[in-house]
Each structure stands twice: as structure tokens, then as C-alpha cells.
Design an enzyme around this catalytic site. Structure first.
Site, PDB file in Angstrom:
ATOM      1  CG  HIS A 286      -1.578   1.323   1.445  1.00 48.64           C
ATOM      2  ND1 HIS A 286      -2.556   1.816   0.609  1.00 48.64           N
ATOM      3  CD2 HIS A 286      -1.331   2.283   2.351  1.00 48.64           C
ATOM      4  CE1 HIS A 286      -2.897   3.014   1.028  1.00 48.64           C
ATOM      5  NE2 HIS A 286      -2.170   3.326   2.077  1.00 48.64           N
TER       6      HIS A 286
ATOM      7  NE  ARG B 237       4.365  -7.851 -14.872  1.00 47.11           N
ATOM      8  CZ  ARG B 237       5.279  -6.932 -15.174  1.00 47.11           C
ATOM      9  NH1 ARG B 237       5.075  -5.672 -14.873  1.00 47.11           N
ATOM     10  NH2 ARG B 237       6.398  -7.272 -15.783  1.00 47.11           N
TER      11      ARG B 237
ATOM     12  NE  ARG C 205       0.883 -11.002 -17.709  1.00 48.63           N
ATOM     13  CZ  ARG C 205       2.090 -10.881 -17.164  1.00 48.63           C
ATOM     14  NH1 ARG C 205       3.153 -10.856 -17.937  1.00 48.63           N
ATOM     15  NH2 ARG C 205       2.231 -10.763 -15.868  1.00 48.63           N
TER      16      ARG C 205
ATOM     17  CD  GLU D 103       5.773 -14.498 -20.940  1.00 47.25           C
ATOM     18  OE1 GLU D 103       6.431 -13.687 -20.277  1.00 47.25           O
ATOM     19  OE2 GLU D 103       4.597 -14.799 -20.655  1.00 47.25           O
TER      20      GLU D 103
ATOM     21  CG  ASN E 139      10.915  -8.983 -17.456  1.00 42.11           C
ATOM     22  OD1 ASN E 139      11.747  -8.275 -18.013  1.00 42.11           O
ATOM     23  ND2 ASN E 139       9.868  -8.475 -16.826  1.00 42.11           N
ATOM     24  CG  ASP E 140       8.868 -15.059 -17.844  1.00 45.02           C
ATOM     25  OD1 ASP E 140       9.539 -15.580 -16.936  1.00 45.02           O
ATOM     26  OD2 ASP E 140       7.749 -14.560 -17.657  1.00 45.02           O
TER      27      ASP E 140
ATOM     28  NE  ARG F 154      10.954 -12.802 -13.965  1.00 47.30           N
ATOM     29  CZ  ARG F 154       9.838 -12.390 -14.570  1.00 47.30           C
ATOM     30  NH1 ARG F 154       9.382 -13.014 -15.634  1.00 47.30           N
ATOM     31  NH2 ARG F 154       9.189 -11.358 -14.133  1.00 47.30           N
TER      32      ARG F 154
ATOM     33  CB  CYS G  20       5.469  -5.484 -22.185  1.00 48.97           C
ATOM     34  SG  CYS G  20       5.126  -7.244 -22.158  1.00 48.97           S
TER      35      CYS G  20
HETATM   36  C1  PEP Z   1       8.115 -10.561 -19.091  1.00 47.58           C
HETATM   37  O1  PEP Z   1       8.231 -11.764 -18.859  1.00 47.58           O
HETATM   38  O2  PEP Z   1       8.960  -9.894 -19.697  1.00 47.58           O
HETATM   39  C2  PEP Z   1       6.916  -9.822 -18.640  1.00 47.58           C
HETATM   40  C3  PEP Z   1       6.685  -8.595 -19.031  1.00 47.58           C
HETATM   41  O3  PEP Z   1       6.063 -10.439 -17.807  1.00 47.58           O
HETATM   42  P1  PEP Z   1       6.331 -10.755 -16.258  1.00 47.58           P
HETATM   43  O4  PEP Z   1       7.529  -9.947 -15.837  1.00 47.58           O
HETATM   44  O5  PEP Z   1       5.065 -10.367 -15.570  1.00 47.58           O
HETATM   45  O6  PEP Z   1       6.557 -12.232 -16.264  1.00 47.58           O
HETATM   46 MG    MG Z   2       6.585 -12.998 -18.274  1.00 46.14          MG
END
Ligand code: PEP
Ligand code: MG
Length: 581
Positions: free
Chosen positions: A195, A302, A338, A437, A460-461, A471, A508
Site C-alpha cells: 500500500h 498484469r 494480460r 516469452e 524478462n521470461d 530470474r 513489455c
Molecule cells: C516478461 O516476462 O517480460 C513480462 C513482461 O512479464 P512478467 O515480468 O510479468 O513475467
Molecule cells: Mg513474463
């Protein structure tokens, strides 16, 4: 106190502030506990406890009323939880029983009761309830404060400019916050989505959270530096540190001001190549600030945070209202929602899932949704219904092959038919896209591009799976490398395949918000980038000063190198020449 005590937590809202500490201490440890000897003393303690609980309830209900007026759903939910805990019969009755049978004072009875309740909860295998122990701490502190006859600690009228330091802050504490006085926040509890973190970002007040033990290290009036950019706090700085941070603060403020001029300028290179810059958000409260950062919509909503930490699964109506609010707020810009990306390291407590050896490669995201179709369909209905109120796109996480896409399409068709029968409006042409991803999806991007309306690359994935590095495992984080030749080849294949098949491609992951990668992504031909909203203006500033043609040349050269170091060195050398000062 020693000079320059450096503490590191999580930077939750950017900015630098230097001020004095205001210790927001709901707790009060200065109780002298005593044994009760007479019936009159017992009655008096029982009465004191009853009235402290009643007073706490009245305070929280007053705050809840004000929060309702501001229709802040997340804060309302926290307040409801606090009031529920406070009303729990067990809490009061157990404490009253202790006063009578063990002949202890009210504060002692309350503390021991709360300890027992907390221990019982921690023994349970229920993540939701475990998360509630910090709410219990909060309630205990509030009752204790009222028992001690202390005035309610308010942030509405402190009387001077301060940095508020607290164990935790509830919406009840911050509802009437005076932004002219509260310059920064530091809390012991919480992560980026707590919060305090969310509220401080919405109010643009620098904050650092997750600083364990900080309340014991400071006193009221201590000079403090809060660096919300790097998640750093410095207590009792010497004059040299003060000077340094004053300069940093001025530079940062100047920099932020200078970025504002980019807000309404087009996101395009000097030779007129335009891309769209959008915002990533996690909860609906963030919607209100995305346009201030010049976002052209929400590129990644998200949704898992709408499911985490909840006693029950969110209802269709609740989800629908949230999505509707988001799309109406950013209209005429789009919102890409998403679907639930649960599993991996994020779980919801009321759905049974087996323990997995490799959760990141387990029943995660779309795999979970295609198994739990009831949960999935509820979300799809909510998204589709909200699509009648603005431009919504649906996006699916962790797609690894064509069959998943076809299964999703079948479910969407069913949901659309149901909605039609029920006369519930939706956008019949709603765009359907996937996160790319998983390496398998990146490799067959040409096939997938024929099935969907758009791609969004989740670096990221994608990097995690392509390079086989967890990660969330710090031991291998040094291997996390967006410029790895394999990653560049995957990116190129995804983007080229999308374009050859006439669909757009966004990115993203975190990679979108780091300026060093911008020439590469531009050179590869990305159409859209979605990122933490606070990064948008800086990315736009750089974009507006570089040439697309030059970025294409640089990127082409990158493919002639075979190691990360070679690629990085070349890129650094080139970006030095083309980046603005
Ligand atoms: C990603 O995997 O790059 C992504 C944007 O989704 P998240 O970080 O929520 O897995
Ligand atoms: Mg992801």
C-alpha cells in the site's frame, strides 16, 4: 548516533528528499504491566479493553468512510480486513478471559492473545492467512495506543516538513495525509506493490520500503536522506554527504522538470520513425497517473495482483469494474489486459496446486488457466464486457505453441456466445495477442503470427528461459544478459515474423525501460514498447534525439559479433556518439 548510517531497502517511488524523521509509532512499548488484585481492578481493566477496542473500531470506520469517498478499491479492501480482524470475537473474548482468569492488565492480556493467534496462524498452511499477520500487528498497535490513552497519530497535521518512518502504514493512516508536510516515506514492511509503495507513487512522494528494523535506529528529528531511486536511506549524514545529496536532489528535480516538456511531443526519432510508448501497470490505482507520464495507453496490465492476497477469488463484476475503469480513464488510448499469470513464484491461496520442483517451468500462466477454465472464463467474461467501453486488447502469457492458442480461441468463442445470449455488450472485433516469452514460441513466431493479432515480447521470461537462468535466483543473475547473441537472434526472428505476417509487435519486459537497448530495439523494428510509467519520458527524450537509420546500421553490425562483450563494447561506443548529453 553514528554519522552516515547507510540502509538499503526497496526503492518504491523515485526521487530524493532530505528532511527530519517523523517516527510514526502506532506501537507503544512503555507499558508497566501489573497484576490485578481486586474485583474492582479486574472490572476496570475489562472496561479499558472494551473501550480501546471500540475506539479503534470507530477510528477505522471513520477512515473507511473517507476512503470509500475516494473509491480506492485496494485501500478499501485493506480497511475491510482491518475492521474484520478488530471485530473478531476471539480477539476480544480471549483477552477479556485473560484479564479475569490470569489477573493481568489489559495491555498484557491483549499482547499475549495476539501472540497466540499469530502463532496459530503461522502454523497453518495458508498463505492468505499468513499474509494477514502483518494486519494483526497493525491492529494490535492501534488498540495498544488507545489503551495508553495516546491521541490518534495523524499525518494530516504534523506541523513541519518531515519524512515519515513507520513499521507499516495502513490506508487509515494515510487517508488524510498532508502532502505539503510529508516529503517522503520509509517503512519496514512491504514490497513494490504494498500500500505504501503504491500510494507514494500515486502522490509522487519518494519512498523506500522493506527496511527491516529502521524504526529502532531512528529518533524523531533525526536528519534523513531518502533516495527512492536506488532504495537507499542515510541517517544522520555528515555535511559532505548532505552537500552531495543536495546536489543529487537538485539534479534529479531539474531532470524531472526538463522531461515534462516531452510529455505531449510525439515519440519518434529525428528522422521521423515513430513507435508507441505505453505503461505497464499492476493495480487499477496506477491508472490515474499513467497519462501524466505521457503514456499512449496501457501496454501491459498484469492482472495477477487482483487475485493475490485475497480471501476469495475476485468476482466477474469486480474484475469488470476494474477493467472498465482502466479503459475509460485512458480513452481513446488502448489497454492491453494480460490474463492471469499465476504460478511460478506467485500463488493464490484458495486454489490447490501441487508443490513443484521447477515452478517457473510448471503449471504457470496459460497452463494454469487452461486447466482451471472456470477461473479463466470468469476473467475472459470480465475483459470482454469491459471491451464495450473502450479499446481493450487481450493478451495471453507463456504461450509455447499453436495448440494453446487454438484452445484459447475456442474458449473465447464460447464466452462471446454466452454474452451474446445474455445481451451483454462486448467488442466483437477485440484484438487477441500473445506474450512471446518462451523460446519455443519465439522460434515458431512465423506460425504463431498467423493465428493472432499482435505479439508482445516478454523479455524478462524470454531471457530467463533462453539462457536457462532462474530470474529470481541471485546466484545466477550475472548471466542475465539481454544482449546475448541468442537473445538478439530470437528478438529478430519474432519481430521479422510478425511484420512478414502483417501484425504489430510490442516489447513489455524490463528491457524496454533501459536506454542502452533502445537503439537495438529500434533497429530491429519494434512497433511499441511498454514499461514502468516513470521511465517513459526519459526513453522518449532519447528516442527523439537519435536516427532510426543509424540505429538500423548499428543493429545490423551487432549480428556480426559472437560474444556479449563484443556486442556490448560496440554498442557502448556507438551509443556514446549518438545519445544526447
Ligand atoms: C516478461 O516476462 O517480460 C513480462 C513482461 O512479464 P512478467 O515480468 O510479468 O513475467
Ligand atoms: Mg513474463
Amino acid at each position: 548516533m553514528d554519522k552516515n548510517i547507510l540502509l538499503t531497502g526497496i526503492g518504491a517511488s523515485p526521487g530524493i528528499v532530505i528532511s527530519r524523521v517523523f517516527l510514526f509509532d502506532q506501537a507503544t512499548s512503555d507499558f508497566s504491566h501489573f497484576r490485578l488484585t481486586t474485583e474492582a481492578e479486574i472490572c476496570a481493566e475489562e472496561e479499558r479493553l472494551e473501550s480501546a477496542v471500540a475506539e479503534s473500531k470507530a477510528q477505522l470506520e471513520k477512515a473507511r468512510k473517507e476512503i470509500r469517498l475516494r473509491s480506492n478499491k485496494e485501500a478499501q479492501f485493506i480497511m475491510d480486513t482491518h475492521i474484520l480482524i478488530l471485530q473478531d470475537k476471539l480477539l476480544k473474548n480471549k483477552s477479556l478471559k485473560k484479564i479475569r482468569e490470569e489477573r493481568v492488565d489489559a495491555a498484557w492480556a491483549l499482547k499475549t492473545t495476539m501472540n497466540e493467534l499469530r502463532t496459530n496462524i503461522l502454523d497453518l498452511d495458508d498463505d492468505y492467512l499468513k499474509d494477514r499477520t502483518s494486519d494483526m500487528d497493525y491492529i494490535e498497535k492501534r488498540i495498544l495506543r488507545n489503551l495508553a490513552g495516546k491521541k490518534e497519530n495523524l499525518l494530516s497535521n504534523i506541523g513541519e516538513k518531515v519524512v515519515v518512518i513507520a513499521h507499516d502504514l495502513s490506508p487509515a493512516d494515510t487517508v488524510n495525509l498532508n502532502v505539503a508536510e510529508v516529503l517522503g516515506f520509509v517503512t519496514e514492511c512491504g514490497g513494490k506493490t504494498s500500500h505504501t509503495a503504491i500510494m507514494s507513487r500515486a502522490l509522487k512522494i519518494p519512498s523506500v520500503v522493506g527496511l527491516n528494523g529502521v524504526t529502532e535506529k531512528v529518533e524523531n528529528g533525526t536528519i534523513i536522506i531518502v533516495d527512492g531511486i536506488h532504495g537507499v536511506v542515510i541517517l544522520n549524514p555528515d555535511s559532505e554527504t548532505l552537500l552531495k545529496y543536495n546536489q543529487k536532489r537538485e539534479q534529479h528535480e531539474e531532470f524531472e522538470k526538463s522531461l515534462l516538456k516531452y510529455k505531449d511531443l510525439p515519440a519518434e526519432s529525428i528522422d521521423g520513425f515513430g513507435i508507441r510508448l505505453l505503461a505497464n501497470i499492476e493495480i487499477v490505482e496506477e491508472v490515474s497517473s499513467v497519462l501524466d507520464y505521457g503514456a499512449e495507453g496501457i501496454g501491459l496490465f498484469r492482472t495477477e495482483f487482483l487475485y493475490l492476497n485475497k480471501k476469495e477469488l475476485p468476482k466477474e463484476k469486480e474484475l469488470f469494474e476494474i477493467f472498465k475503469k482502466a479503459v475509460q480513464h485512458v480513452a481513446p488510448h488502448p489497454v492491453t489486459i494480460r490474463t492471469l499469470d499465476i504460478g511460478g513464484d506467485k500463488f493464490i491461496s484458495h486454489v490447490e496446486v501441487a508443490d513443484e520442483m521447477n515452478p517457473a517451468m510448471g503449471l504457470r500462466a496459460i497452463r494454469f488457466c487452461l486447466k482451471e477454465t472456470k477461473i479463466f472464463k470468469t476473467q475472459l467474461r470480465a475483459i470482454l464486457r469491459a471491451s464495450a467501453y473502450g479499446k481493450i486488447k487481450i493478451m495471453f502469457p507463456m504461450i509455447s505453441g499453436i495448440v494453446e492458442v487454438r484452445m484459447i480461441k475456442k474458449l473465447i468463442k464460447e464466452v462471446k456466445e454466452d454474452l451474446k445470449k445474455q445481451n451483454k455488450p462486448y467488442d466483437p472485433k477485440i484484438k487477441i495477442g500473445i506474450m512471446v516469452e518462451v523460446p519455443s514460441a519465439a522460434i515458431i513466431a512465423d506460425l504463431l503470427a498467423k493465428e493472432v493479432d499482435f505479439f508482445s515480447i516478454g523479455t524478462n521470461d524470454l531471457i530467463q528461459y533462453a539462457l536457462a537462468i532462474d530470474r529470481v535466483n541471485e546466484q545466477v543473475s550475472y548471466l542475465y544478459e539481454p544482449l546475448h547473441p541468442s537473445v538478439l537472434r530470437l528478438l529478430k526472428n519474432i519481430i521479422d515474423s510478425a511484420h512478414e505476417n502483417g501484425i504489430t509487435v510490442a516489447l513489455c519486459g524490463e528491457m524496454a525501460s533501459e536506454s542502452i537497448y533502445l537503439p537495438v530495439l529500434l533497429g530491429l523494428g519494434i512497433d511499441e514498447m511498454s514499461m514502468n510509467p516513470v521511465a517513459i519520458l526519459e526513453i522518449k527524450r532519447i528516442l527523439r534525439s537519435i536516427s532510426y537509420k543509424k540505429c538500423k546500421q548499428i543493429t545490423k553490425r551487432l549480428f556480426s559479433y559472437s560474444t556479449v562483450d563484443e556486442i556490448k563494447n560496440f554498442l557502448k561506443k556507438e551509443t556514446k556518439k549518438i545519445f544526447p548529453a
